[in-house]
Structure formats: C-alpha cells, structure tokens
Design a protein around this motif. Structure first.
Motif, PDB file in Angstrom:
ATOM      1  N   LYS A  84      -2.469  16.299   1.157  1.00  0.00           N
ATOM      2  CA  LYS A  84      -1.527  15.551   0.000  1.00  0.00           C
ATOM      3  C   LYS A  84      -2.709  14.456  -0.152  1.00  0.00           C
ATOM      4  O   LYS A  84      -2.720  13.691  -1.229  1.00  0.00           O
ATOM      5  N   LEU A  85      -3.280  13.948   1.100  1.00  0.00           N
ATOM      6  CA  LEU A  85      -4.251  12.728   0.842  1.00  0.00           C
ATOM      7  C   LEU A  85      -5.534  13.402   0.407  1.00  0.00           C
ATOM      8  O   LEU A  85      -6.207  14.228   1.213  1.00  0.00           O
ATOM      9  N   THR A  86      -5.920  13.237  -0.872  1.00  0.00           N
ATOM     10  CA  THR A  86      -7.240  13.850  -1.215  1.00  0.00           C
ATOM     11  C   THR A  86      -8.545  12.675  -1.345  1.00  0.00           C
ATOM     12  O   THR A  86      -8.223  11.530  -0.945  1.00  0.00           O
ATOM     13  N   GLU A  87      -9.571  13.263  -1.322  1.00  0.00           N
ATOM     14  CA  GLU A  87     -10.757  12.199  -1.510  1.00  0.00           C
ATOM     15  C   GLU A  87     -10.437  11.350  -2.461  1.00  0.00           C
ATOM     16  O   GLU A  87     -10.852  10.174  -2.247  1.00  0.00           O
ATOM     17  N   THR A  88     -10.051  11.705  -3.652  1.00  0.00           N
ATOM     18  CA  THR A  88      -9.843  10.892  -4.911  1.00  0.00           C
ATOM     19  C   THR A  88      -8.825   9.762  -4.524  1.00  0.00           C
ATOM     20  O   THR A  88      -9.340   8.568  -4.664  1.00  0.00           O
ATOM     21  N   ILE A  89      -7.878  10.096  -3.922  1.00  0.00           N
ATOM     22  CA  ILE A  89      -6.738   9.130  -3.595  1.00  0.00           C
ATOM     23  C   ILE A  89      -7.274   8.165  -2.562  1.00  0.00           C
ATOM     24  O   ILE A  89      -6.990   6.959  -2.430  1.00  0.00           O
ATOM     25  N   PHE A  90      -8.169   8.726  -1.353  1.00  0.00           N
ATOM     26  CA  PHE A  90      -8.665   7.882  -0.580  1.00  0.00           C
ATOM     27  C   PHE A  90      -9.550   6.678  -0.902  1.00  0.00           C
ATOM     28  O   PHE A  90      -9.504   5.528  -0.479  1.00  0.00           O
ATOM     29  N   GLU A  91     -10.462   7.165  -1.876  1.00  0.00           N
ATOM     30  CA  GLU A  91     -11.279   6.252  -2.582  1.00  0.00           C
ATOM     31  C   GLU A  91     -10.801   5.178  -3.522  1.00  0.00           C
ATOM     32  O   GLU A  91     -10.949   4.111  -3.518  1.00  0.00           O
ATOM     33  N   GLN A  92      -9.564   5.647  -4.142  1.00  0.00           N
ATOM     34  CA  GLN A  92      -8.565   4.735  -4.733  1.00  0.00           C
ATOM     35  C   GLN A  92      -8.105   3.503  -3.957  1.00  0.00           C
ATOM     36  O   GLN A  92      -8.082   2.514  -4.201  1.00  0.00           O
ATOM     37  N   PHE A  93      -7.456   4.168  -2.755  1.00  0.00           N
ATOM     38  CA  PHE A  93      -6.793   3.546  -1.848  1.00  0.00           C
ATOM     39  C   PHE A  93      -8.071   2.365  -1.244  1.00  0.00           C
ATOM     40  O   PHE A  93      -7.675   0.979  -1.002  1.00  0.00           O
ATOM     41  N   LYS A  94      -9.265   2.686  -0.848  1.00  0.00           N
ATOM     42  CA  LYS A  94     -10.428   1.701  -0.555  1.00  0.00           C
ATOM     43  C   LYS A  94     -10.260   0.748  -1.150  1.00  0.00           C
ATOM     44  O   LYS A  94     -10.798  -0.341  -1.052  1.00  0.00           O
ATOM     45  N   GLU A  95     -10.482   1.220  -2.701  1.00  0.00           N
ATOM     46  CA  GLU A  95     -10.824  -0.027  -3.692  1.00  0.00           C
ATOM     47  C   GLU A  95      -9.754  -0.809  -3.745  1.00  0.00           C
ATOM     48  O   GLU A  95      -9.799  -2.053  -4.032  1.00  0.00           O
ATOM     49  N   THR A  96      -8.300  -0.346  -3.792  1.00  0.00           N
ATOM     50  CA  THR A  96      -7.145  -1.300  -3.935  1.00  0.00           C
ATOM     51  C   THR A  96      -7.096  -2.231  -2.725  1.00  0.00           C
ATOM     52  O   THR A  96      -6.511  -3.312  -3.076  1.00  0.00           O
ATOM     53  N   ILE A  97      -7.362  -1.990  -1.482  1.00  0.00           N
ATOM     54  CA  ILE A  97      -6.989  -2.813  -0.207  1.00  0.00           C
ATOM     55  C   ILE A  97      -8.086  -4.153  -0.382  1.00  0.00           C
ATOM     56  O   ILE A  97      -7.744  -5.026   0.293  1.00  0.00           O
ATOM     57  N   LYS A  98      -9.033  -4.051  -1.090  1.00  0.00           N
ATOM     58  CA  LYS A  98     -10.003  -5.333  -1.256  1.00  0.00           C
ATOM     59  C   LYS A  98      -9.178  -6.567  -1.673  1.00  0.00           C
ATOM     60  O   LYS A  98      -9.434  -7.556  -1.467  1.00  0.00           O
ATOM     61  N   ASP A  99      -8.098  -6.266  -2.475  1.00  0.00           N
ATOM     62  CA  ASP A  99      -7.287  -7.420  -2.904  1.00  0.00           C
ATOM     63  C   ASP A  99      -6.411  -8.182  -1.815  1.00  0.00           C
ATOM     64  O   ASP A  99      -6.537  -9.265  -1.691  1.00  0.00           O
TER      65      ASP A  99
ATOM     66  N   ILE B 100       0.934  -1.089   0.002  1.00  0.00           N
ATOM     67  CA  ILE B 100       0.101  -0.158  -0.021  1.00  0.00           C
ATOM     68  C   ILE B 100       0.646   1.307   0.018  1.00  0.00           C
ATOM     69  O   ILE B 100       0.671   2.127  -0.813  1.00  0.00           O
ATOM     70  N   GLN B 101       1.899   1.256   0.889  1.00  0.00           N
ATOM     71  CA  GLN B 101       2.828   2.503   0.979  1.00  0.00           C
ATOM     72  C   GLN B 101       3.685   2.629  -0.384  1.00  0.00           C
ATOM     73  O   GLN B 101       3.399   3.838  -0.878  1.00  0.00           O
ATOM     74  N   GLN B 102       4.014   1.565  -1.082  1.00  0.00           N
ATOM     75  CA  GLN B 102       4.662   1.589  -2.362  1.00  0.00           C
ATOM     76  C   GLN B 102       3.498   2.226  -3.316  1.00  0.00           C
ATOM     77  O   GLN B 102       3.956   3.074  -4.272  1.00  0.00           O
ATOM     78  N   SER B 103       2.524   1.609  -3.479  1.00  0.00           N
ATOM     79  CA  SER B 103       1.415   2.094  -4.351  1.00  0.00           C
ATOM     80  C   SER B 103       1.071   3.384  -4.490  1.00  0.00           C
ATOM     81  O   SER B 103       0.798   4.068  -5.379  1.00  0.00           O
ATOM     82  N   PHE B 104       0.712   4.054  -3.267  1.00  0.00           N
ATOM     83  CA  PHE B 104       0.123   5.375  -3.225  1.00  0.00           C
ATOM     84  C   PHE B 104       1.312   6.277  -2.734  1.00  0.00           C
ATOM     85  O   PHE B 104       1.143   7.584  -2.506  1.00  0.00           O
ATOM     86  N   GLY B 105       2.316   5.924  -2.262  1.00  0.00           N
ATOM     87  CA  GLY B 105       3.435   6.768  -1.630  1.00  0.00           C
ATOM     88  C   GLY B 105       3.187   7.504  -0.247  1.00  0.00           C
ATOM     89  O   GLY B 105       3.644   8.633   0.005  1.00  0.00           O
ATOM     90  N   PHE B 106       2.478   7.002   0.639  1.00  0.00           N
ATOM     91  CA  PHE B 106       1.917   7.236   1.788  1.00  0.00           C
ATOM     92  C   PHE B 106       3.268   7.433   2.735  1.00  0.00           C
ATOM     93  O   PHE B 106       4.112   6.411   2.505  1.00  0.00           O
TER      94      PHE B 106
END
Length: 154
Positions: free
Chosen positions: A126-141, A16-22
């Motif tokens: 830096k954490l936008t609502e768009t990035i947060f929504e993308q993150f929530k979709e990604t973690i399902k995997d 997750i950190q690598q994918s989004f740069g958190f």
C-alpha cells in the motif's frame, strides 16, 4: 535549550496521517548521550497498543536504529517478502503494529540525526515508492530544519 520545543510533533503526525491515510505514523527521538544514544518512540498516531512505549533501540537496531545509524531513508513495500522471517524480530515496532509496508526518514539537526519519522500501512504494497517520495516532500513544511540536513556552523 530544548531543540524540539517549537515543533508540535503530535499535530504534525496527525496532519501526515490525514494527508496520506497512513495506518501508523510515529517519531522516535534520540535520548540523551549519557543513555548511549537510545531511541524511543515518543509520539505516535494510529497505534494499536501502548507497547511502543517499551521499545528502546540502540543505533543500528530496528527500523529507527538503522535510519539513525545510516542517516538514510528506508522503504519497504512488502515486509513479508522484503524482510526475512528470521529478521522480523529485529523490527519490534513493525511487529507490534503489524505493519506490512512502511518507510522511515531521518530527522536532522546540525548535521546529526536526532530522530526518525516512520509511516506505514497494515496492508502489503500500500505504501508505494511514489507515495513515499510525496510524503518526503510534504514533511519539509512541518519539520522544517529537522529534515534535509540543515547546514549550520557551530
């Protein structure tokens, strides 16, 4: 049986950190019921210190406690303006890791919140609502049945 045994949390947090740069990614898991449902940060990536290990939260306290209690995600784009200065001490992980924008989601098992996944940046907005929504979709995997309220009859 350990319900978390088949999940590689550390590996998922790193992905997750690598994918989004958190700047920070962490998971707080509920401890046993005989400990009054305490939440502790068990796995983190991008931490500045080991102080997170000493943070123990009750339901409704701190970011993890609020997400645990409500069962709903939290998004904060700018902690300095979205949270009152008097209230910041109620968010020890945010203060300890100096997070300025963050989001947290509940992790479910059998329709109960069992953990909380927190992501954040040390920069405002830096954490936008768009990035947060993308993150929530990604973690399902990676988290599979621990996310999106798995419906199972006991």
């Amino acid at each position: 049986m350990n319900e978390w045994a088949n999940v590689n949390f550390q590996g998922e947090l790193e992905r997750i950190q690598q994918s989004f740069g958190f700047d920070f990614v962490g998971i707080a898991l509920i401890q046993s019921p005989d400990r009054n449902f305490e939440l502790r940060w068990t796995n983190v990536v991008g931490n500045r210190s080991e102080r997170y290990r000493r943070i123990v939260l009750q339901s409704g306290k701190g970011v993890a406690g609020l997400v645990f209690k409500t069962g709903k995600p939290i998004y904060v784009g700018d902690a300095e303006t979205d949270l009152s200065p008097d209230d910041l001490f109620n968010y020890p992980i945010i203060m300890t890791e100096k997070l300025k924008s963050f989001g947290a989601v509940p992790l479910y098992k059998y329709n109960r919140v069992k953990g909380v996944l927190l992501v954040g940046f040390r920069a405002k907005r830096k954490l936008t609502e768009t990035i947060f929504e993308q993150f929530k979709e990604t973690i399902k995997d990676g988290f599979g049945p621990f996310y999106d309220k798995e419906m199972v009859k006991e």
